[in-house]
Design an enzyme around this catalytic site. Structure first.
Site, PDB file in Angstrom:
ATOM      1  CD  GLU A  44     -52.292  38.291  -6.266  1.00  0.00           C
ATOM      2  OE1 GLU A  44     -52.211  37.211  -5.458  1.00  0.00           O
ATOM      3  OE2 GLU A  44     -52.581  38.166  -7.598  1.00  0.00           O
ATOM      4  CE1 TYR A 127     -48.846  34.061  -6.098  1.00  0.00           C
ATOM      5  CE2 TYR A 127     -49.954  35.625  -4.466  1.00  0.00           C
ATOM      6  CZ  TYR A 127     -49.776  34.966  -5.849  1.00  0.00           C
ATOM      7  OH  TYR A 127     -50.897  34.898  -6.558  1.00  0.00           O
ATOM      8  CG  ASP A 145     -50.060  30.779  -5.555  1.00  0.00           C
ATOM      9  OD1 ASP A 145     -49.691  29.940  -6.515  1.00  0.00           O
ATOM     10  OD2 ASP A 145     -51.054  31.259  -5.389  1.00  0.00           O
ATOM     11  CB  CYS A 206     -55.870  16.097 -18.042  1.00  0.00           C
ATOM     12  SG  CYS A 206     -55.194  15.938 -16.443  1.00  0.00           S
ATOM     13  CB  CYS A 209     -55.296  20.625 -19.771  1.00  0.00           C
ATOM     14  SG  CYS A 209     -53.774  21.577 -19.447  1.00  0.00           S
TER      15      CYS A 209
HETATM   16 FE1  SF4 Z   1     -53.714  17.911 -16.548  1.00  0.00          FE
HETATM   17 FE2  SF4 Z   1     -53.164  20.080 -17.663  1.00  0.00          FE
HETATM   18 FE3  SF4 Z   1     -52.778  19.907 -14.986  1.00  0.00          FE
HETATM   19 FE4  SF4 Z   1     -51.352  18.471 -16.743  1.00  0.00          FE
HETATM   20  S1  SF4 Z   1     -51.168  20.701 -16.665  1.00  0.00           S
HETATM   21  S2  SF4 Z   1     -52.188  17.870 -14.899  1.00  0.00           S
HETATM   22  S3  SF4 Z   1     -52.925  18.098 -18.401  1.00  0.00           S
HETATM   23  S4  SF4 Z   1     -54.834  19.825 -16.216  1.00  0.00           S
END
Ligand code: SF4
Length: 355
Positions: A44, A127, A145, A206, A209
């Site tokens: 870390e 942290y 962080d 995303c 995700c």
């Molecule tokens: Fe995109 Fe997931 Fe980040 Fe939200 S948490 S901005 S869905 S990558």
């Protein structure tokens, strides 16, 4: 405030989906082989301001040399700095060694597992403390962080400036609420991995995700605008003439930096704190400041090095001296072969090609 933010937020579902993804996809990192608090601690500290890929070889080298707190506690500081050479932010290594000495002397070599004792060790900020307590000791403590703040700014659509200390406090309070109490170690590491591999600063992935369903920024299409981070002040530029001074034997003059401040206790080629000052002035300045007479030769190159608050602009010159010894306590003369035994900052390592 936090209650309001977390109203309607499905913490259990979020934990479940995040951990499910993490167990399948976690990064294979050498400090994850077991939950040794010393290894977690070293990793870390190295990872502060430094990327994972850069840290891995350093981590192996450091652990080979100092496999436990005992070897690090009794090591020579110059050897520790040498092993850290190239990672930058050398006060991290010095603080780590001081703290490890305290662990050996006060806690019989066991890294403390409570926030008060751990947080009182040199260089262990909120942290690092949270990371050790959660990752190594499985305690539900936040480790917040920049990456973690980015992820939570997006998930909960928080528009506070993450450069402010109060935002970090708010994020810590949020993580305390949503962290998995069953597996806090994996939870914090999962958030770190998510921030490093999916929820990246630019163009977060995303569509891949695992917690997209919970993400308010994604829902509103504002993920690229978060987190909010106000610009830090511009770096101050400092110009130097750096001297690669050789004597007739082929030894080079090097200088130890002061024992506090920027790059403390590292070695460097002498730096005259201005550039373009003319040969006579460099020679006079070195005589006055260091009692060293020299003759300036040709210019070898230019180099810019950027620290967090300072920018160095370096003009590099070759010079010759007739001195066999350096009289000033800060300077020493060493052969080209011996140079590799001294810890140098990155900017000066780069100048070695001119020798
Ligand atoms: Fe995109 Fe997931 Fe980040 Fe939200 S948490 S901005 S869905 S990558």
């Amino acid at each position: 405030m936090i209650t309001q933010l977390l109203k309607n937020f499905n913490s259990y579902g979020f934990q479940y989906d995040l951990l499910d993804w993490y167990y399948e996809n976690k990064r294979d990192l050498p400090w994850r082989e077991n939950q040794d608090p010393y290894k977690v601690w070293v990793s870390e500290i190295m990872l502060q301001q430094t990327k994972v890929d850069t840290v891995i070889p350093y981590f192996h080298r450091f652990l080979d040399k100092f496999p436990t707190v005992y070897e690090l506690a009794k090591a020579d500081e110059q050897e520790v700095l040498k092993t850290w050479e190239g990672l930058g932010y050398y006060s991290r290594a010095k603080n780590l060694q001081s703290a490890v000495k305290e662990v050996v002397e006060t806690y019989e070599g066991k890294v403390p597992d409570n926030p008060e004792e751990l947080g009182a060790l040199k260089g262990v900020g909120p942290y690092t403390k949270g990371a050790i307590l959660s990752i190594a000791y499985n305690q539900p403590e936040p480790a917040v962080d920049g990456n973690v703040m980015r992820v939570f700014s997006r998930i909960l659509k928080i528009e506070d400036d993450i450069a402010q200390a109060k935002t970090r406090k708010k994020m810590e309070a949020i993580v305390r609420e949503v962290i998995s109490k069953d597996d806090p170690s994996s939870f914090n590491q999962a958030i770190m991995d998510l921030g490093a591999t999916i929820c990246t600063p630019k163009s977060p992935a995303c569509l891949l995700c695992p917690v997209q369903d919970y993400c308010r920024a994604f829902e509103e299409g504002v993920q690229e605008e978060l987190p909010v981070k106000k610009k830090a002040k511009k770096q101050k530029t400092m110009a130097y003439t750096v001297l690669l001074i050789k004597n007739q034997k082929g030894d080079y003059v090097i200088e130890k930096r002061p024992d506090s401040g920027l790059l403390a206790n590292l070695w460097q080629f002498p730096m005259v704190p201005f550039s373009e000052i003319g040969e006579e002035n460099v020679e006079k300045w070195m005589r006055q400041e260091y009692g060293l007479s020299l003759e300036l030769k040709e210019k070898k190159g230019d180099l810019t090095h950027v620290f967090s608050h300072i920018k160095w602009e370096l003009e590099i010159f070759e010079a010759e001296t007739t001195e066999e010894k350096a009289d000033d306590g800060r300077l020493t003369l060493v052969s080209q072969e011996e140079l590799k035994d001294y810890p140098f900052p990155v900017s000066h390592q780069k100048m070695m090609k001119y020798l």
